[in-house]
Design a protein around this motif. Structure first.
Motif, mmCIF file in Angstrom:
data_model
loop_
_atom_site.group_PDB
_atom_site.id
_atom_site.type_symbol
_atom_site.label_atom_id
_atom_site.label_comp_id
_atom_site.label_asym_id
_atom_site.label_seq_id
_atom_site.Cartn_x
_atom_site.Cartn_y
_atom_site.Cartn_z
ATOM 1 N N LEU A 105 0.827 -1.208 0.000
ATOM 2 C CA LEU A 105 0.000 0.000 0.000
ATOM 3 C C LEU A 105 0.859 1.255 0.000
ATOM 4 O O LEU A 105 1.890 1.306 0.679
ATOM 5 C CB LEU A 105 -0.899 0.022 1.246
ATOM 6 C CG LEU A 105 -1.794 -1.199 1.452
ATOM 7 C CD1 LEU A 105 -2.452 -1.141 2.826
ATOM 8 C CD2 LEU A 105 -2.853 -1.262 0.363
ATOM 9 N N SER A 106 0.386 2.257 -0.722
ATOM 10 C CA SER A 106 1.121 3.530 -0.722
ATOM 11 C C SER A 106 1.033 4.177 0.660
ATOM 12 O O SER A 106 1.865 5.000 1.019
ATOM 13 C CB SER A 106 0.566 4.466 -1.792
ATOM 14 O OG SER A 106 -0.799 4.730 -1.552
ATOM 15 N N THR B 263 1.414 2.546 3.455
ATOM 16 C CA THR B 263 2.306 1.878 4.417
ATOM 17 C C THR B 263 3.772 1.892 3.995
ATOM 18 O O THR B 263 4.646 1.613 4.812
ATOM 19 C CB THR B 263 1.873 0.414 4.640
ATOM 20 O OG1 THR B 263 1.882 -0.271 3.379
ATOM 21 C CG2 THR B 263 0.491 0.339 5.249
ATOM 22 N N MET B 264 4.040 2.188 2.735
ATOM 23 C CA MET B 264 5.424 2.079 2.257
ATOM 24 C C MET B 264 6.376 3.045 2.970
ATOM 25 O O MET B 264 7.574 2.788 3.034
ATOM 26 C CB MET B 264 5.476 2.269 0.737
ATOM 27 C CG MET B 264 5.034 3.630 0.270
ATOM 28 S SD MET B 264 4.767 3.696 -1.519
ATOM 29 C CE MET B 264 6.417 3.923 -2.102
ATOM 30 N N ALA C 21 4.056 -3.680 -4.622
ATOM 31 C CA ALA C 21 3.406 -2.998 -5.745
ATOM 32 C C ALA C 21 3.706 -1.498 -5.887
ATOM 33 O O ALA C 21 4.019 -1.041 -6.978
ATOM 34 C CB ALA C 21 1.899 -3.229 -5.683
ATOM 35 N N PRO C 22 3.624 -0.694 -4.801
ATOM 36 C CA PRO C 22 3.829 0.748 -5.007
ATOM 37 C C PRO C 22 5.307 1.144 -5.024
ATOM 38 O O PRO C 22 5.639 2.289 -5.290
ATOM 39 C CB PRO C 22 3.131 1.376 -3.796
ATOM 40 C CG PRO C 22 3.226 0.347 -2.730
ATOM 41 C CD PRO C 22 3.263 -0.998 -3.407
ATOM 42 N N TYR D 204 12.200 4.835 -5.725
ATOM 43 C CA TYR D 204 11.841 5.004 -4.312
ATOM 44 C C TYR D 204 12.895 4.349 -3.428
ATOM 45 O O TYR D 204 13.308 4.910 -2.405
ATOM 46 C CB TYR D 204 10.455 4.395 -4.043
ATOM 47 C CG TYR D 204 9.998 4.553 -2.613
ATOM 48 C CD1 TYR D 204 9.623 5.798 -2.119
ATOM 49 C CD2 TYR D 204 9.965 3.460 -1.743
ATOM 50 C CE1 TYR D 204 9.217 5.955 -0.803
ATOM 51 C CE2 TYR D 204 9.561 3.607 -0.422
ATOM 52 C CZ TYR D 204 9.184 4.857 0.042
ATOM 53 O OH TYR D 204 8.791 5.016 1.344
ATOM 54 N N GLU E 54 15.807 6.570 -3.243
ATOM 55 C CA GLU E 54 15.508 7.780 -2.470
ATOM 56 C C GLU E 54 15.557 7.556 -0.963
ATOM 57 O O GLU E 54 16.012 8.408 -0.220
ATOM 58 C CB GLU E 54 14.123 8.309 -2.854
ATOM 59 C CG GLU E 54 14.165 9.230 -4.063
ATOM 60 C CD GLU E 54 12.769 9.580 -4.547
ATOM 61 O OE1 GLU E 54 12.674 10.089 -5.668
ATOM 62 O OE2 GLU E 54 11.784 9.339 -3.811
#
Lengths: 209, 336
Positions: free
Chosen positions: A148-149, A151-152, A178-179, A184, A187
């Protein structure tokens, strides 16, 4: 039964057939490591490749992984007896607030098959729990999963906590889900990223002891 | 032109002032108005107030009753936790064994807890802004609901191990979702969105066997009750695009991993494609300039009925200027 036939049984997800085939291989005198690497891991590599190419999908990956595990189970007593040499230890888990575990489980099974000692912390794992596992288990790498975006962001918290405790240089951190993207991962300062379970095995292989 | 007129005209392929902004808003909404997350999931008044604020401030064109996947699970009797300031969690599968299938009682949405709350939300939307905005109810599609009740790993194995039992479960889920959808339509929903996230993990054969037939029946029931249907399947659905178009949905969401041009071509004559820039890399982490580029790329790839959204939910921590940038990009697009 030939090695290739057992590989096909794993790829088709036939757990009972795989277990029977592995027993036959043992009876024929094949070494445990040869069965693991030459049949079980080799079959799962094919499965991973077919998944990446979109020829098979998650249910087919899962039944293949289950078949491979059935083969591994036959070998377990012998592995314990001989004291298996692992590639190293890996701690995996789905981050806090996230209960999705299918990808994480597939990564765990594939890594186990590839020869890693896998410690699975489960789902909804708080950053502090990852930290504790790094302190206690001293893994070569940890794998963080999120679907989930929402929780990431917890991945970054785990990395921050490792940094804060002076443990960051002692453990490689891989992320996926998935997200999550390569960008990322870079980063937030993770060491690696894998878009699927098959790739994860290749990425973790860099950190084998 | 108000949002209701804009969506209606766009779906018919008629000229509009700008393409409708159909982003899915969930956890972002309570954060935006400074309310704890739990209130958004448990109190329809907070859901409605926060979504109305977001729609007005960021030029969204649909008021949604979507919140989380666990409304139906809760009403079936499942255990769902609501952390004060986090998304809901359902950590214990209600249907651990198919032996318990006969005990699974289909709930009455009007006497339920969480579906009833959603119905009340739709009634409030209708009173507050029903003439201005299209109101979107929400249900889980049957396959997704089966996963919510039984667990993802279990269902992914059930497709091979227990196909007949799984079909029995899907029939129960379908009935519950039809009742929930019809109740929302009666309350004032103009369209019903349905999430079938787990279905993207299936290949075409299994999707055609276990997901699509139930989506088709649910969508037929939505149409019969007088509303439009929107199908939302997160994930890379490239392998099942050709089947999804047969669902009967009027709007089909397209997640960011799918080639949007291909999706628009596939759905032409069947449904309006809705998509599909990356919610994390573009919306949450991108710049307004990158967002404009992504929105325009989708519009360039689409048809006269194409709708615009990020591939999935707008992430919680999306900068406000980025959400504004989507609306500005839609407004400034030069080739309508």
């Amino acid at each position: 039964m030939r090695a290739n036939e057992i590989k096909d049984l794993i790829i088709k997800g036939d757990a009972a057939g795989t277990a029977w085939g592995v027993e036959e291989m043992l009876a024929a005198g094949l070494a445990v490591d040869d069965i693991i690497q030459g049949i079980l891991v080799s079959a799962m590599n094919v499965v991973g490749e077919r998944f990446r190419e979109g020829q098979i999908f998650v249910p087919e990956m899962l039944i293949a992984a289950r078949a491979m595990k059935a083969g591994l189970k036959i070998l377990e007593p012998l592995i314990l007896q001989a004291g298996r040499k692992y590639l190293g230890k890996v701690v995996i888990g789905t981050v806090k607030g996230d209960l999705h575990d299918i990808g994480k489980n597939l990564v765990g099974t594939m890594l186990q098959g590839a020869g890693w000692d896998v410690v699975d912390l489960g789902v909804d794992v708080a950053p502090e729990k990852f930290l504790k596992a790094v302190k206690e288990q001293k893994p070569a790498a940890i794998g963080l999963s999120a679907l989930l975006s929402t929780t990431m962001g917890s991945m970054k918290t785990v990395l921050g906590l490792l940094e804060q405790e002076g443990l960051r240089s002692q453990v490689k951190v891989l992320v996926g889900g998935a997200p999550v993207s390569e960008k990322y991962a870079t980063e937030i300062g993770a060491d690696g990223y894998a878009p699927d379970a098959g790739t994860a095995v290749h990425v973790f292989a860099r950190y084998a002891s | 032109m108000n949002s209701k007129e804009r969506l209606t005209r766009r779906l018919a392929g008629k000229p509009v002032d700008r393409a409708p902004n159909c982003n899915l808003i969930m956890a972002f909404a309570p954060l935006y108005i400074g309310k704890p997350q739990s209130q958004f999931y448990l109190d329809y008044k907070v859901l409605v107030e926060s979504n109305l604020r977001v729609a007005k401030d960021f030029d969204l064109d649909i008021l949604g009753a979507i919140s989380d996947p666990f409304r139906e699970v809760f009403d079936f009797g499942g255990k769902v936790e609501f952390p004060e300031d986090d998304i809901p969690l359902c950590s214990d599968n209600l249907l651990k064994s198919y032996e318990d299938l006969p005990k699974l009682q289909i709930f009455d949405p009007y006497r339920s807890t969480r579906m009833q709350d959603r119905i009340q939300g739709i009634e409030l939307y209708k009173r507050e802004a029903g003439s201005e905005y299209p109101i979107m109810g929400w249900v889980e599609a049957p396959f997704a609901e089966a996963v919510d009740l039984r667990g993802m790993n279990e269902i992914m194995l059930d497709v091979y191990d227990h196909p007949e039992k799984l079909h029995q479960l899907l029939e129960i889920c379908l009935e519950a979702e039809i009742r929930s959808a019809v109740a929302q339509i009666k309350a004032g929903a103009d369209l019903i969105g349905m999430g079938d996230a787990a279905a993207s993990l299936l290949g075409p054969d299994l999707f055609g066997a276990f997901a699509l037939p139930y989506e088709q029946r649910l969508i037929a029931a939505v149409h019969e009750a007088g509303a439009l249907a929107r199908l939302h399947i997160c994930g890379n659905t490239t392998a099942i695009l050709n089947l999804m178009k047969l669902s009967g949905a009027d709007i089909i969401d397209v997640d960011w991993k799918v080639n949007f041009k291909l999706a628009c071509e596939t759905y032409r004559g069947y449904a309006a494609a809705c998509g599909n820039f990356d919610p994390v890399a573009v919306v949450q982490q991108g710049t307004p300039a990158r967002i404009r580029e992504a929105v325009w790329k989708c519009l360039d790839a689409g048809d006269a009925n194409t709708l615009i959204m990020a591939g999935c939910e707008i992430p919680l921590s999306t900068p406000h200027e980025n959400l504004k940038a989507i609306a500005e990009a839609l407004r400034d697009y030069p080739r309508y």
